[in-house]
Design a protein around this motif. Structure first.
Motif, short mmCIF file in Angstrom:
data_model
loop_
_atom_site.label_atom_id
_atom_site.label_comp_id
_atom_site.label_asym_id
_atom_site.label_seq_id
_atom_site.Cartn_x
_atom_site.Cartn_y
_atom_site.Cartn_z
N GLN A 45 38.95 40.60 40.30
CA GLN A 45 39.19 39.90 39.03
C GLN A 45 39.68 40.85 37.94
O GLN A 45 40.33 40.42 36.99
N LEU A 68 47.63 31.94 39.65
CA LEU A 68 48.69 32.60 40.41
C LEU A 68 49.01 31.83 41.69
O LEU A 68 48.12 31.54 42.50
N GLU A 88 40.46 32.10 44.58
CA GLU A 88 40.30 32.81 43.32
C GLU A 88 41.65 33.03 42.62
O GLU A 88 41.76 32.90 41.40
N ALA A 89 42.68 33.39 43.40
CA ALA A 89 44.01 33.59 42.83
C ALA A 89 44.53 32.29 42.22
O ALA A 89 45.09 32.27 41.11
N SER A 102 46.67 37.90 35.97
CA SER A 102 46.55 36.44 35.91
C SER A 102 47.77 35.80 35.26
O SER A 102 48.10 34.65 35.55
N MET A 155 42.94 31.49 39.02
CA MET A 155 43.38 32.37 37.94
C MET A 155 44.85 32.14 37.58
O MET A 155 45.45 32.92 36.84
#
Length: 375
Positions: free
Chosen positions: A89, A137, A131-132, A94, A135
């Motif tokens: 992170q 992406l 997670e990407a 991001s 955020m």
């Protein structure tokens, strides 16, 4: 390539990409006159990093980094975004999507060698994708790799060959994620040039775009690392950076804690178990960083009296150069498996689903958050 472009490339450091100059030793790109006739030519900063492992205070302003990144959206490009799995992170850009536009992005997740060998890599890959996405992406593919162990690169090279077409390849990432090591591997596989980028543990090694021409007339372009002050790696002294950044597989440290107990990670951070049933917490941090357990009621006094001494590294001098500590409190609901993530320091896994109230104390500005457990 025009004569102007050719001359411009010739005057750039083959290690970090900065435009060379021999007038001012205090400015980026300085190289003595006699060094300009050598091949390949590197600046004095890169020479010192390569030969003496010295850090340098020379850097490029954040606005310049963003200006360079903004050029990518105007090109036909395949973007490789390399991130640090240990500091996911903290190292993921991001806002990258608005810079690259519609160009495809491959997410290369480096430092997989730090996780235990028994790790379920399919679960890690799914975790990275989610997670990407959360955020902001959008990625074409996720490639897990280790620059140190030279693993995962065959798959990355296959992904590049499959998606590159008639595009240049831009490699982007935050500082200190292993980007230049990856570029050096690409050079060996795609180019006949005897050129190697400066590789060091210090943030901001690459100072400008480095163009590596390919046989088909396209190029691999290494961009400068984005400097995020929210990462511990941007705040600490070089001697402490070597302690914080793990070089070997992490050995998780499991602590059974009662509420009202505290863990200090040297003098870099503090974890409080404020409320909840007795349960276990697993610390994924560098093995060089000592962990000290104490009672929560004694923690403030211990910190005031012993930070930089018993609670070290860093030493007293380096500790006092860091920003003042800030407290972050979180309530972990029952039934969730979560990590308390501290950018550049590591993470603490909350192993049980009993629920808890926890807190982290770190220098002001360091990113702290709760996320779904990585492993």
């Amino acid at each position: 390539m025009t004569e102007v472009e050719s001359a411009d490339r010739a005057l750039r450091c083959s290690g970090c990409g900065i435009l060379l100059q021999s007038e001012n030793p205090g400015k980026p790109g300085f190289a003595p006159e006699q060094a300009l006739s050598k091949e390949p030519v590197i600046c004095q900063r890169c020479f010192r990093i390569k030969n003496y492992n010295e850090s340098s205070s020379v850097t490029v302003e954040q606005d310049e980094f963003l200006r360079l990144l903004a050029q990518i959206g105007q090109k036909e490009a395949l973007v490789i975004h390399i991130v640090d799995l240990f500091d996911f992170q903290g190292s993921l850009i991001s806002g990258l999507q608005r810079f690259v536009g519609s160009n495809p992005v491959l997410l290369a997740v480096n430092k997989t060698d730090l996780l235990p060998k028994v790790t379920n890599w399919n679960k890690v890959r799914n975790w990275v994708q989610k997670e990407a996405k959360d955020m902001g992406l959008k990625v074409e593919d996720v490639i897990l790799c280790s620059a140190k162990q030279n693993s995962g690169f065959d798959r990355l090279l296959d992904a590049i060959a499959e998606r590159r077409g008639d595009r240049d390849v831009y490699v982007v990432g935050a500082t200190n994620v292993g980007k230049s090591t990856l570029i050096n591997r690409l050079i060996r596989d795609y180019s006949d040039l005897e050129q190697e980028l400066t590789v060091s543990r210090y943030p901001g090694t690459t100072l400008d775009m480095v163009h590596i021409p390919l046989d088909d007339g396209r190029a691999i372009i290494d961009t400068p690392g984005i400097v995020y002050p929210s990462r511990y790696s941007e705040l600490v002294a070089p001697v402490d950076l070597a302690v914080l950044m793990p070089e070997k597989t992490l050995k998780p440290a499991v602590y059974q804690l009662n509420e009202g107990q505290t863990l200090f990670f040297g003098g870099f951070g503090r974890f409080d178990f404020i409320q909840g049933e007795r349960q276990s917490f697993t610390c994924f941090i560098s093995g060089r960083l000592p962990i000290h357990r104490t009672k929560l009621e004694r923690a403030d006094e211990l910190f005031v009296n012993h930070a930089g001494e018993m609670l070290s590294p860093p030493n007293r001098e380096n500790f006092e150069s860091l920003p003042e500590w800030t407290r972050h409190e979180f309530r972990i609901p029952k039934g969730s498996r979560s990590d308390l993530f501290i950018s550049g320091l590591g993470w603490i896994k909350i192993n049980n689903d009993l629920g808890a109230v926890i807190a982290a104390h770190v220098p002001k500005g360091v990113k702290v958050l709760v996320r779904p457990s990585l492993i």
